[in-house]
Design a protein around this motif. Structure first.
Motif, PDB file in Angstrom:
ATOM      1  N   PHE A 161       0.831  -1.204   0.000  1.00 41.35           N
ATOM      2  CA  PHE A 161       0.000   0.000   0.000  1.00 41.35           C
ATOM      3  C   PHE A 161       0.867   1.257   0.000  1.00 41.35           C
ATOM      4  CE2 PHE A 161      -2.248   3.246   2.609  1.00 41.35           C
ATOM      5  CZ  PHE A 161      -3.265   3.552   1.708  1.00 41.35           C
ATOM      6  N   LEU A 162       1.864   1.309   0.897  1.00 46.48           N
ATOM      7  CA  LEU A 162       2.719   2.498   0.992  1.00 46.48           C
ATOM      8  C   LEU A 162       3.652   2.622  -0.204  1.00 46.48           C
ATOM      9  CD1 LEU A 162       3.546   2.480   4.822  1.00 46.48           C
ATOM     10  CD2 LEU A 162       1.958   3.980   3.600  1.00 46.48           C
ATOM     11  N   THR A 163       3.994   1.498  -0.823  1.00 47.04           N
ATOM     12  CA  THR A 163       4.792   1.545  -2.049  1.00 47.04           C
ATOM     13  C   THR A 163       4.015   2.254  -3.147  1.00 47.04           C
ATOM     14  OG1 THR A 163       5.985  -0.491  -1.507  1.00 47.04           O
ATOM     15  CG2 THR A 163       5.943   0.158  -3.820  1.00 47.04           C
ATOM     16  N   LYS A 164       2.716   2.005  -3.201  1.00 42.94           N
ATOM     17  CA  LYS A 164       1.872   2.633  -4.225  1.00 42.94           C
ATOM     18  C   LYS A 164       1.593   4.100  -3.916  1.00 42.94           C
ATOM     19  CE  LYS A 164      -0.628  -1.193  -6.343  1.00 42.94           C
ATOM     20  NZ  LYS A 164      -0.337  -0.741  -7.725  1.00 42.94           N
ATOM     21  N   THR A 165       1.336   4.426  -2.639  1.00 42.24           N
ATOM     22  CA  THR A 165       0.903   5.781  -2.296  1.00 42.24           C
ATOM     23  C   THR A 165       2.049   6.767  -2.167  1.00 42.24           C
ATOM     24  OG1 THR A 165       1.025   5.361   0.092  1.00 42.24           O
ATOM     25  CG2 THR A 165      -1.060   4.866  -1.016  1.00 42.24           C
ATOM     26  N   GLY A 166       3.249   6.272  -1.809  1.00 38.45           N
ATOM     27  CA  GLY A 166       4.311   7.190  -1.436  1.00 38.45           C
ATOM     28  C   GLY A 166       4.092   7.690  -0.014  1.00 38.45           C
ATOM     29  N   THR A 167       4.835   8.723   0.385  1.00 39.16           N
ATOM     30  CA  THR A 167       4.800   9.181   1.777  1.00 39.16           C
ATOM     31  C   THR A 167       3.935  10.414   2.003  1.00 39.16           C
ATOM     32  OG1 THR A 167       6.834  10.454   1.387  1.00 39.16           O
ATOM     33  CG2 THR A 167       7.090   8.227   2.291  1.00 39.16           C
ATOM     34  N   ASP A 168       3.326  10.947   0.953  1.00 40.47           N
ATOM     35  CA  ASP A 168       2.466  12.118   1.111  1.00 40.47           C
ATOM     36  C   ASP A 168       1.190  11.731   1.869  1.00 40.47           C
ATOM     37  OD1 ASP A 168      -0.005  13.761  -0.083  1.00 40.47           O
ATOM     38  OD2 ASP A 168       1.765  15.036  -0.107  1.00 40.47           O
ATOM     39  N   MET A 169       0.968  12.338   3.043  1.00 37.07           N
ATOM     40  CA  MET A 169      -0.143  11.929   3.906  1.00 37.07           C
ATOM     41  C   MET A 169      -1.502  12.242   3.292  1.00 37.07           C
ATOM     42  SD  MET A 169       1.388  12.867   7.672  1.00 37.07           S
ATOM     43  CE  MET A 169       0.067  12.074   8.609  1.00 37.07           C
ATOM     44  N   GLY A 170      -1.585  13.306   2.542  1.00 35.13           N
ATOM     45  CA  GLY A 170      -2.838  13.638   1.873  1.00 35.13           C
ATOM     46  C   GLY A 170      -3.205  12.568   0.863  1.00 35.13           C
ATOM     47  N   ASN A 171      -2.217  12.099   0.107  1.00 35.36           N
ATOM     48  CA  ASN A 171      -2.472  11.044  -0.871  1.00 35.36           C
ATOM     49  C   ASN A 171      -2.797   9.723  -0.181  1.00 35.36           C
ATOM     50  OD1 ASN A 171      -2.405  10.122  -3.749  1.00 35.36           O
ATOM     51  ND2 ASN A 171      -0.813   8.785  -2.933  1.00 35.36           N
ATOM     52  N   ILE A 172      -2.084   9.427   0.918  1.00 34.50           N
ATOM     53  CA  ILE A 172      -2.363   8.203   1.671  1.00 34.50           C
ATOM     54  C   ILE A 172      -3.802   8.199   2.165  1.00 34.50           C
ATOM     55  CG2 ILE A 172      -1.828   6.952   3.812  1.00 34.50           C
ATOM     56  CD1 ILE A 172       1.092   7.818   3.438  1.00 34.50           C
ATOM     57  N   ARG A 173      -4.241   9.340   2.719  1.00 34.49           N
ATOM     58  CA  ARG A 173      -5.600   9.440   3.240  1.00 34.49           C
ATOM     59  C   ARG A 173      -6.633   9.207   2.133  1.00 34.49           C
ATOM     60  NH1 ARG A 173      -7.889  11.529   8.056  1.00 34.49           N
ATOM     61  NH2 ARG A 173     -10.072  10.937   7.945  1.00 34.49           N
ATOM     62  N   MET A 174      -6.390   9.784   0.978  1.00 28.34           N
ATOM     63  CA  MET A 174      -7.314   9.649  -0.147  1.00 28.34           C
ATOM     64  C   MET A 174      -7.384   8.198  -0.632  1.00 28.34           C
ATOM     65  SD  MET A 174      -7.277  11.752  -3.738  1.00 28.34           S
ATOM     66  CE  MET A 174      -5.645  11.129  -4.176  1.00 28.34           C
ATOM     67  N   GLU A 175      -6.216   7.556  -0.766  1.00 26.94           N
ATOM     68  CA  GLU A 175      -6.190   6.170  -1.232  1.00 26.94           C
ATOM     69  C   GLU A 175      -6.796   5.227  -0.197  1.00 26.94           C
ATOM     70  OE1 GLU A 175      -5.251   5.087  -4.275  1.00 26.94           O
ATOM     71  OE2 GLU A 175      -4.976   7.185  -4.816  1.00 26.94           O
ATOM     72  N   LEU A 176      -6.604   5.539   1.079  1.00 26.57           N
ATOM     73  CA  LEU A 176      -7.176   4.702   2.128  1.00 26.57           C
ATOM     74  C   LEU A 176      -8.704   4.782   2.132  1.00 26.57           C
ATOM     75  CD1 LEU A 176      -6.414   2.784   4.418  1.00 26.57           C
ATOM     76  CD2 LEU A 176      -6.400   4.736   5.967  1.00 26.57           C
ATOM     77  N   GLU A 177      -9.227   5.976   1.884  1.00 24.57           N
ATOM     78  CA  GLU A 177     -10.686   6.130   1.809  1.00 24.57           C
ATOM     79  C   GLU A 177     -11.266   5.286   0.672  1.00 24.57           C
ATOM     80  OE1 GLU A 177     -11.276  10.316   1.532  1.00 24.57           O
ATOM     81  OE2 GLU A 177     -10.928  10.674   3.677  1.00 24.57           O
ATOM     82  N   LYS A 178     -10.549   5.230  -0.450  1.00 26.59           N
ATOM     83  CA  LYS A 178     -10.985   4.378  -1.559  1.00 26.59           C
ATOM     84  C   LYS A 178     -10.999   2.910  -1.137  1.00 26.59           C
ATOM     85  CE  LYS A 178      -8.664   5.263  -5.363  1.00 26.59           C
ATOM     86  NZ  LYS A 178      -7.539   5.726  -6.209  1.00 26.59           N
TER      87      LYS A 178
END
Length: 327
Positions: A161-178
């Motif tokens: 999951f983190l390999t795909k999202t990178g370390t940007d927390m805004g992007n992580i939050r968005m991908e996690l919601e999906k």
């Protein structure tokens, strides 16, 4: 961040707050925490917001000198003003004599820590830098959000999951919601779920392309390159990221041959340990001299493009073809 939380808890606020750093998500989160604590939602008379460059310092000072209207404080929010990157002597001087009813919140993308504004803000109030969070912190954060929804994930799938999202927390939050929507009604978040809904960041697509090159899978490497071009990624940015990846592979090879382990190499490169584990698989296919030559070739290609002797799209394509040729 803890200092800001203490200020909010104790309701004892500084006259100046400077929030800056690479992690935009945290900057915005703490900006909102301060605003919520400082101002009643209905009070629009004593709250002002400015954004962008070109703001006149004198206008800010005149507003700051205006007493709050039937309230204890006046709050001024200023975002991406450039005051902390360029000189702003007037405002820096004003920081020395701020009225006790005033609270100024600066949210900046760029800051010069050597400048007078930065030093004046630090002396007058609180300066907080929001750096990119390490992988352990990000993992705990994601696990907390998953836990609140009654969901679980394995360590290996968390790494994916983190390999795909990178370390940007805004992007992580968005991908996690999906992911949460996609796995509604199920407890376990699997690798299949992640592959199905999570978008791979450009830098990780670059790594996929590097892997295809090192596996001598020329068709896949060129397909990934064309995908990036379709996504309007500039060829020179792709070239830069390719060069960076090969440079990291070279350093991994050098350090591993000197006996360093994955944790030390990860620390040197500034990447998560699981990324280095992937690098280890790749560098087995190369001699150190080959990786050094690759880095030189990428640097030379960049020079050829900059001097107009080679087109940017073609230069990257030639390098992909050369290093995925199977020879």
């Amino acid at each position: 961040m803890k200092s800001i939380q203490e200020d909010i808890k104790n309701q004892q606020f500084k006259p100046v707050y400077l929030l800056f750093g690479e992690e935009a998500y945290l900057r915005q989160q703490y900006k909102q925490k301060l605003l919520d604590a400082l101002m009643p939602e209905e009070d629009t008379m004593n709250y002002s917001r400015y954004e962008g460059k070109g703001i006149e310092p004198r206008e800010i000072i005149d507003l700051a000198e205006t007493m709050p209207f039937f309230a204890d404080r006046r709050v001024i929010l200023l975002e991406d003003t450039g005051f902390f990157k360029n000189k702003c002597e007037e405002l820096a001087e004003y920081f020395k004599q701020l009225p006790d009813y005033l609270c100024m919140i600066f949210v900046e993308s760029e800051v010069d820590k050597r400048g007078k504004m930065y030093k004046a803000a630090k002396a007058a109030g609180r300066v907080t830098e929001f750096a990119v969070q390490n992988i352990q912190t990000l993992t705990r954060w994601v696990l907390q959000m998953l836990g609140r929804e009654g969901k679980r994930i394995t360590q290996r799938d968390m790494e994916l999951f983190l390999t795909k999202t990178g370390t940007d927390m805004g992007n992580i939050r968005m991908e996690l919601e999906k992911l949460l929507v996609y796995t509604m009604g199920r407890e376990i978040v699997s690798s299949a779920d992640i592959e199905a809904v999570c978008t791979t960041q450009t830098s990780n697509k670059i790594f996929d392309m590097v892997r295809a090159v090192t596996e001598r899978n020329q068709k896949k490497a060129l397909d990934l390159y064309n995908d990036l071009l379709t996504l309007k990624e500039p060829p020179m940015r792709i070239l830069f990221l390719l060069a960076k990846q090969f440079n990291q592979l070279m350093i991994t090879k050098e350090m591993s041959e000197k006996g360093y382990g994955q944790p030390e190499i990860a620390s040197q490169l500034g990447v998560p340990p699981f990324v280095v584990r992937n690098y280890f698989q790749i560098v087995k296919r190369y001699r150190l001299s080959q990786l050094r030559q690759a880095v030189e070739d990428f640097t030379e290609a960049e020079e050829l493009v900059k001097t107009g002797r080679l087109g940017d799209v073609l230069s990257v394509e030639l390098l992909i073809v050369e290093y995925s040729s199977g020879e």
